[in-house]
Design a protein around this motif. Structure first.
Motif, mmCIF file in Angstrom:
data_model
loop_
_atom_site.group_PDB
_atom_site.id
_atom_site.type_symbol
_atom_site.label_atom_id
_atom_site.label_comp_id
_atom_site.label_asym_id
_atom_site.label_seq_id
_atom_site.Cartn_x
_atom_site.Cartn_y
_atom_site.Cartn_z
ATOM 1 N N ALA A 14 0.900 -1.867 0.277
ATOM 2 C CA ALA A 14 -0.306 0.055 0.090
ATOM 3 C C ALA A 14 0.650 1.826 0.599
ATOM 4 O O ALA A 14 0.850 1.894 -0.899
ATOM 5 N N LEU A 15 1.897 0.964 1.006
ATOM 6 C CA LEU A 15 2.595 2.882 0.801
ATOM 7 C C LEU A 15 3.013 2.977 -0.629
ATOM 8 O O LEU A 15 4.229 3.721 -1.144
ATOM 9 N N GLU A 16 4.125 1.366 -1.461
ATOM 10 C CA GLU A 16 4.318 1.893 -2.450
ATOM 11 C C GLU A 16 3.165 2.229 -3.777
ATOM 12 O O GLU A 16 3.821 3.097 -4.502
ATOM 13 N N THR A 17 1.681 1.822 -3.401
ATOM 14 C CA THR A 17 1.412 2.644 -4.001
ATOM 15 C C THR A 17 0.684 3.524 -3.782
ATOM 16 O O THR A 17 0.593 4.753 -5.348
ATOM 17 N N LEU A 18 0.785 3.664 -3.367
ATOM 18 C CA LEU A 18 0.900 5.861 -2.471
ATOM 19 C C LEU A 18 1.729 6.817 -2.941
ATOM 20 O O LEU A 18 1.498 7.656 -2.047
ATOM 21 N N SER A 19 3.192 5.856 -2.823
ATOM 22 C CA SER A 19 4.487 6.574 -2.983
ATOM 23 C C SER A 19 5.061 7.326 -2.032
ATOM 24 O O SER A 19 5.614 8.332 -2.128
ATOM 25 N N PHE A 20 4.288 6.615 -1.295
ATOM 26 C CA PHE A 20 5.344 6.894 0.337
ATOM 27 C C PHE A 20 6.156 5.801 0.915
ATOM 28 O O PHE A 20 6.380 4.669 0.210
ATOM 29 N N THR A 21 7.592 6.858 0.550
ATOM 30 C CA THR A 21 8.900 5.825 0.606
ATOM 31 C C THR A 21 9.863 6.436 1.867
ATOM 32 O O THR A 21 10.047 6.057 2.122
ATOM 33 N N LEU A 85 -13.122 11.659 9.820
ATOM 34 C CA LEU A 85 -12.854 11.345 9.127
ATOM 35 C C LEU A 85 -12.048 11.510 8.202
ATOM 36 O O LEU A 85 -11.588 9.637 7.868
ATOM 37 N N GLN A 86 -11.620 11.981 7.936
ATOM 38 C CA GLN A 86 -9.656 12.207 7.514
ATOM 39 C C GLN A 86 -8.537 10.528 7.956
ATOM 40 O O GLN A 86 -7.772 10.027 7.584
ATOM 41 N N THR A 87 -8.791 11.008 8.910
ATOM 42 C CA THR A 87 -8.326 9.751 9.970
ATOM 43 C C THR A 87 -9.132 8.052 8.960
ATOM 44 O O THR A 87 -7.837 7.365 8.618
ATOM 45 N N LEU A 88 -10.125 8.127 9.375
ATOM 46 C CA LEU A 88 -10.007 7.258 8.677
ATOM 47 C C LEU A 88 -10.627 6.617 7.223
ATOM 48 O O LEU A 88 -10.023 5.954 6.381
ATOM 49 N N ARG A 93 -6.710 3.529 3.579
ATOM 50 C CA ARG A 93 -6.159 4.194 2.240
ATOM 51 C C ARG A 93 -4.585 3.198 2.499
ATOM 52 O O ARG A 93 -4.757 2.033 1.682
ATOM 53 N N PHE A 94 -4.164 3.168 4.069
ATOM 54 C CA PHE A 94 -2.947 2.041 4.213
ATOM 55 C C PHE A 94 -3.497 0.701 4.451
ATOM 56 O O PHE A 94 -3.196 -0.549 4.044
ATOM 57 N N ALA A 95 -5.473 0.332 4.716
ATOM 58 C CA ALA A 95 -5.581 -0.407 4.727
ATOM 59 C C ALA A 95 -6.170 -1.364 3.379
ATOM 60 O O ALA A 95 -6.890 -2.780 3.547
ATOM 61 N N GLN A 96 -6.066 -1.028 2.438
ATOM 62 C CA GLN A 96 -6.520 -0.774 0.702
ATOM 63 C C GLN A 96 -6.569 -2.368 0.460
ATOM 64 O O GLN A 96 -7.396 -2.967 -0.321
ATOM 65 N N PHE A 97 -4.762 -3.412 0.881
ATOM 66 C CA PHE A 97 -4.843 -4.607 0.718
ATOM 67 C C PHE A 97 -4.534 -5.553 2.018
ATOM 68 O O PHE A 97 -4.464 -6.764 1.553
ATOM 69 N N THR A 98 -5.841 -5.271 2.235
ATOM 70 C CA THR A 98 -5.812 -6.034 3.688
ATOM 71 C C THR A 98 -7.555 -6.406 3.615
ATOM 72 O O THR A 98 -8.218 -5.053 2.929
ATOM 73 N N PHE A 99 -9.037 -6.938 4.819
ATOM 74 C CA PHE A 99 -9.181 -7.195 5.012
ATOM 75 C C PHE A 99 -10.357 -7.036 5.958
ATOM 76 O O PHE A 99 -11.835 -6.354 6.680
ATOM 77 N N ILE A 100 -9.598 -6.058 6.669
ATOM 78 C CA ILE A 100 -9.619 -4.681 8.003
ATOM 79 C C ILE A 100 -10.904 -3.833 7.581
ATOM 80 O O ILE A 100 -10.305 -3.154 6.641
ATOM 81 N N LYS A 101 -11.801 -3.784 8.821
ATOM 82 C CA LYS A 101 -12.977 -2.692 8.340
ATOM 83 C C LYS A 101 -12.583 -1.883 9.497
ATOM 84 O O LYS A 101 -12.365 -2.505 10.520
ATOM 85 N N ALA A 102 -13.025 -0.802 8.835
ATOM 86 C CA ALA A 102 -12.857 0.374 9.900
ATOM 87 C C ALA A 102 -14.485 1.345 9.947
ATOM 88 O O ALA A 102 -14.927 1.044 9.028
ATOM 89 N N CYS A 103 -14.943 1.781 10.738
ATOM 90 C CA CYS A 103 -15.846 2.575 11.238
ATOM 91 C C CYS A 103 -15.481 4.144 11.764
ATOM 92 O O CYS A 103 -15.148 4.311 12.745
ATOM 93 N N LEU A 104 -16.510 4.701 11.638
ATOM 94 C CA LEU A 104 -16.729 6.236 11.495
ATOM 95 C C LEU A 104 -18.116 6.268 12.654
ATOM 96 O O LEU A 104 -19.030 6.615 13.211
ATOM 97 N N ILE A 105 -17.665 6.771 14.241
ATOM 98 C CA ILE A 105 -18.749 7.530 15.108
ATOM 99 C C ILE A 105 -18.335 8.595 15.643
ATOM 100 O O ILE A 105 -17.357 8.441 16.230
#
Length: 440
Positions: A14-21, A85-88, A93-105
């Motif tokens: 994910a970091l590579e896809t997002l160009s985080f070096t 919302l920004q943190t969500l 973005r970082f979990a895009q290649f995983t099955f981890i889910k997050a929700c906003l409250i």
């Protein structure tokens, strides 16, 4: 390189896809410690990359051990809806290649809809303390399986009066959890929260409050009154070179009034403050990010968590009431190595606030004058010390000295009723011998 942290391969992808070096300073310092499972208290300036510094270790921990039957495994608390919302979005973005889910409250959204989200058993819950506490009281927020607790912008949550809610929710999480506390300032008020929530934490002080982003020019323009401030603001918005700007006020009423004035002058403006519902607040931020509007007028609700590319001008129409708020306001610009300009408009009622912020930051703001709008206010007048204030006693004139006129003789006082042999002096201090009246 992020590969040095031995993060899960899906996160590295994910970091590579997002160009985080290259990791930022706070990421380089915090990620290795967090991966070790240590409790951390991290102080780093706004815009330094704090979110990735706790999200990446958190995701790595969840990926390292699969627990399909557990409840929420991570809880992230933040002071505002915008920051939540920004943190969500960062988590997604970082979990895009995983099955981890997050929700906003957060507040401003349907309570029952949020309850339904929680019943879907997300691995990560992100929210504001007030609404999270309401969901907990309703029985919708089980915290018995939380492995990682994150308190982001903890200083701001304290300022906003969320300390009780934060401590209550933290107490419901398992004692053996890992806790990561992040803040932009290291105020002494955090001591109680740190003592109650963290276990033998390691403290990472990435910057002191006076070490603000060197790429932000900080200027002060003196103004006679609010009308003069409005004229200066109009000039800045019409003559400064900027991609996007945010104008801060201290009150919602001022924000609405100023927005109306700017719209009447032909500017495309959105307003953001606590009275706006969540839909309007989201719209304002999205329009600014997309470039549909260039100017946002906001109260301090937007001083945290607003991350907009190209936001290179911040104007304090009202001086913030605290040094920490000033830090967070101007932190909206000059992010991720970009340059920015912060201009504060200072009138008679703002001078003491400005001076206290200068002392707090241990710096002097650059004073600027706009030739076309030069006002008469130059700051408080210096009081000249009087002779009495300076401790100088005035000497009585000596009538014996040459050229000195003798003091005029005092006229006899009116005849008193104190007795035939005395009269009382005019100052009432001592009796005088009675004199015979002059011949008529």
């Amino acid at each position: 390189m992020f590969a040095q942290f031995a993060l899960h391969e899906r996160l590295l992808k994910a970091l590579e896809t997002l160009s985080f070096t290259e990791p930022t300073a706070v990421q380089a310092a915090a990620i290795p410690k967090a991966l070790e499972g240590r409790d951390l208290r991290v102080t780093a300036q706004t815009g330094s990359g704090k979110t990735a510094a706790f999200v990446l270790p958190l995701l790595h921990r969840l990926l390292s051990e699969d627990k399909p039957k557990s409840g929420a495994r991570a809880l992230i608390m933040l002071p505002t809806r915008e920051l939540a919302l920004q943190t969500l979005k960062e988590v997604e973005r970082f979990a895009q290649f995983t099955f981890i889910k997050a929700c906003l409250i957060t507040g401003g959204e349907d309570f029952k809809v949020q309850g339904a989200r929680l019943r879907k058993n997300p691995e990560i819950i992100i929210g504001t303390p007030g609404r999270l506490n309401e969901q907990f009281n309703a029985g919708n927020l089980p915290l018995g399986d939380v492995e990682v607790l994150v308190l982001d912008e903890a200083d701001r949550m304290l300022d906003m009066g969320f300390s009780e809610d934060v401590l209550k929710l933290a107490a419901q999480c398992p004692a053996q959890r890992q806790t990561l506390l992040f803040s932009a300032t290291a105020g002494s008020g955090l001591r109680e929260m740190v003592e109650q929530v963290l276990r033998e934490p390691e403290t990472l002080m990435l910057n002191r409050v006076s070490e603000l982003n060197e790429d932000i020019r900080q200027q002060v323009i003196l103004a006679d009154d609010n009308a003069h401030k409005e004229a200066i603001l109009q000039w800045l918005l019409e003559n400064e070179t900027y991609e996007k700007a945010i104008v801060f006020t201290n009150t919602r009423i001022q924000a609405d009034r100023l927005t109306g004035r700017l719209i009447a002058a032909g500017h495309k403006v959105f307003v953001l403050h606590g009275e706006k519902d969540q839909k309007d607040r989201k719209l304002a931020i999205e329009r600014l990010k997309q470039g549909a509007v260039k100017i946002l007028v906001a109260t301090d609700v937007a001083a945290r968590g607003l991350d907009v590319d190209g936001l290179d001008l911040v104007v304090n129409f009202d001086m913030p009431r605290k040094g920490d708020e000033y830090v967070h306001r101007i932190g909206r610009t000059g992010r991720a190595g970009a340059s920015g300009l912060a201009v504060s408009l200072v009138g008679h009622g703002d001078w003491n606030l400005m001076s206290s912020i200068e002392r707090y930051l241990k710096l002097r703001f650059e004073t600027r004058t706009i030739k076309e709008l030069k006002g008469s206010y130059k700051g408080p007048k210096k009081l000249k010390a009087s002779g009495k204030a300076a401790g100088v006693k005035k000497k009585k004139a000596d009538p014996k000295k040459a050229g000195a006129k003798p003091a005029a003789k005092r006229k006899p006082a009116a005849k008193p009723k104190t007795g035939p042999s005395q009269v009382v002096s005019q100052d009432g201090l001592a009796p005088l011998k009675r004199k015979k009246p002059a011949a008529e």
